[in-house]
Design an enzyme around this catalytic site. Structure first.
Site, PDB file in Angstrom:
ATOM      1  N   LYS A   1      -5.445 -24.060   5.074  1.00  9.81           N
ATOM      2  CA  LYS A   1      -4.584 -23.944   3.889  1.00  9.81           C
ATOM      3  C   LYS A   1      -4.450 -22.470   3.535  1.00  9.81           C
ATOM      4  CE  LYS A   1      -2.883 -27.297   1.212  1.00  9.81           C
ATOM      5  NZ  LYS A   1      -2.120 -28.413   1.803  1.00  9.81           N
TER       6      LYS A   1
ATOM      7  N   GLN B   1      -1.112  11.407   8.708  1.00  7.43           N
ATOM      8  CA  GLN B   1      -2.051  11.120   9.798  1.00  7.43           C
ATOM      9  C   GLN B   1      -3.387  11.839   9.583  1.00  7.43           C
ATOM     10  OE1 GLN B   1       1.239  11.547  10.139  1.00  7.43           O
ATOM     11  NE2 GLN B   1       2.030  10.612  12.003  1.00  7.43           N
TER      12      GLN B   1
ATOM     13  N   HIS C   1       9.139   7.834   0.747  1.00 13.49           N
ATOM     14  CA  HIS C   1       9.842   9.121   0.716  1.00 13.49           C
ATOM     15  C   HIS C   1      10.514   9.366  -0.642  1.00 13.49           C
ATOM     16  CE1 HIS C   1       9.096   9.187   4.970  1.00 13.49           C
ATOM     17  NE2 HIS C   1       9.810   8.091   5.157  1.00 13.49           N
TER      18      HIS C   1
ATOM     19  N   THR D   1      -5.569 -30.528   5.423  1.00 15.55           N
ATOM     20  CA  THR D   1      -5.495 -29.239   4.704  1.00 15.55           C
ATOM     21  C   THR D   1      -5.608 -29.463   3.201  1.00 15.55           C
ATOM     22  OG1 THR D   1      -3.079 -29.146   4.558  1.00 15.55           O
ATOM     23  CG2 THR D   1      -4.087 -28.215   6.556  1.00 15.55           C
TER      24      THR D   1
ATOM     25  N   ARG E   1       5.922  19.042  -0.692  1.00 14.57           N
ATOM     26  CA  ARG E   1       6.702  17.818  -0.889  1.00 14.57           C
ATOM     27  C   ARG E   1       5.911  16.853  -1.768  1.00 14.57           C
ATOM     28  NH1 ARG E   1       5.939  14.171   4.701  1.00 14.57           N
ATOM     29  NH2 ARG E   1       3.675  14.244   4.692  1.00 14.57           N
TER      30      ARG E   1
HETATM   31  N1  AZA Z   1       3.869  11.959   9.048  1.00 13.23           N
HETATM   32  C1  AZA Z   1       4.051  12.487   7.811  1.00 13.23           C
HETATM   33  O1  AZA Z   1       3.066  12.815   7.128  1.00 13.23           O
HETATM   34  N2  AZA Z   1       5.305  12.676   7.321  1.00 13.23           N
HETATM   35  C2  AZA Z   1       6.366  12.342   8.073  1.00 13.23           C
HETATM   36  C3  AZA Z   1       6.204  11.806   9.361  1.00 13.23           C
HETATM   37  C4  AZA Z   1       4.905  11.598   9.869  1.00 13.23           C
HETATM   38  O2  AZA Z   1       4.688  11.129  11.005  1.00 13.23           O
HETATM   39  N3  AZA Z   1       7.448  11.567   9.864  1.00 13.23           N
HETATM   40  N4  AZA Z   1       8.323  11.955   8.937  1.00 13.23           N
HETATM   41  N5  AZA Z   1       7.696  12.416   7.839  1.00 13.23           N
END
Ligand code: AZA
Length: 298
Positions: free
Chosen positions: A11, A228, A256, A58, A176
């Protein structure tokens, strides 16, 4: 000739709310959960031979969630999930694995006139707590996490030096807005029994607090080169902070925010270092994922 690779059923989206009342103090605790239970075992014949004798309906699985919620403490959710999963393994000899996932809503006690209210709560934001357990005989896998923790910083984030070819229009940026909804999951060292999960119970809430704090501190303080790299720092710090955790995974959407070109209005400057007014993009968003295991920490 065919063979079944995986068969499981159960479930999903069982919603339940428990109110625990301390009769002495009058303080109530509210826990709202969405529970999913999936069972595996000697159930193939129900698929291949229409043999319903191996099926726990279930609806009965849902009822079991209600009864176990009444019978047991539901916090921390890791322990409750392990208790619930163990019930199915112990009660039905042909069931070998019970997967129990719990999403907990965040009801925070209200502050009224500077005092914690005994029975009034407020939901702050969309953040939820996540637990995924897999209960088998002699082993219980527990994953804990947080979900939809929305974060934004208005500086301290760059993204430049990425591959530039005929598909690229994105400019290098040195400043940014960085915004995401954190999904973070950490896997505990395997538990050998339900007793071991009970013994670890105090660690689960502590780990959640740690994970939130580390995630927010790294996010806020780090000069981010990319999502990353920032998430790798979150993973390694979390693994250092919680010794019983073996694996940490993050899933970070990159929400974004683009500065709006307002030059059409009397040459108004709103790009690059003049950016103040941004357009939040609902879609598409970047999606960056990472899983780091203890052995891989540098
Ligand atoms: N990683 C980011 O931090 N900003 C981004 C990426 C990305 O892979 N691609 N566009 N903007």
């Amino acid at each position: 000739m065919t063979s079944i690779t995986t068969a499981r059923y159960g479930k999903e989206n069982v919603r339940v709310c428990k109110v625990e009342r301390d009769k002495r103090t009058g303080v109530h605790t509210v826990t709202e959960m969405t529970v999913t239970v999936l069972l595996e075992g000697a159930i193939e014949s129900s698929y291949t031979k229409a043999d319903n004798s191996v099926i726990i309906a279930t609806d009965s699985i849902k009822n079991t969630v209600y009864i176990k919620t009444k019978e047991n403490p539901v916090t921390p959710p890791e322990r409750y999930a392990a208790v619930l999963g163990s019930h199915f393994i112990e009660t039905y000899s042909h069931i070998t694995t019970a997967k129990v996932d719990i999403i907990s809503d965040h009801w925070t006690r209200m502050e009224v006139s500077g005092q914690s209210h005994p029975h009034a709560f407020v939901r702050k934001g969309a953040e939820r707590r996540l637990v995924q357990t897999e209960v088998g005989t002699g082993k219980i896998v527990v994953r804990s996490g947080l979900y939809d923790l929305a974060l934004l910083k208005s500086t301290g984030s760059q993204f430049n030096g990425f591959i530039r070819d005929e598909y690229t229009v994105l400019p290098d940026v040195w400043d940014r807005i960085l915004s995401t909804k954190v999904h973070c999951l950490w896997t505990w060292e395997l538990f050998a029994s339900l007793g071991a999960v009970h013994a670890a119970a105090p660690k689960f809430d502590e780990a959640l607090t740690n994970a939130r704090e580390i995630t927010m501190k790294v996010f806020a303080e780090e000069e981010s080169a990319s999502v990353q790299n920032t998430m790798y720092k979150m993973c390694t710090q979390l693994l250092h902070a919680i010794p019983d955790v073996q694996v940490v995974e993050y899933k970070l959407p990159n929400m974004h925010y683009h500065p709006i070109d307002l030059s059409w209005f009397h040459g108004m400057q709103n790009l690059d270092q003049h950016a103040e007014v941004y357009l939040p993009q609902s879609s598409p968003n970047g999606l960056i994922e990472l899983k780091v295991s203890r052995a891989n920490i540098l």
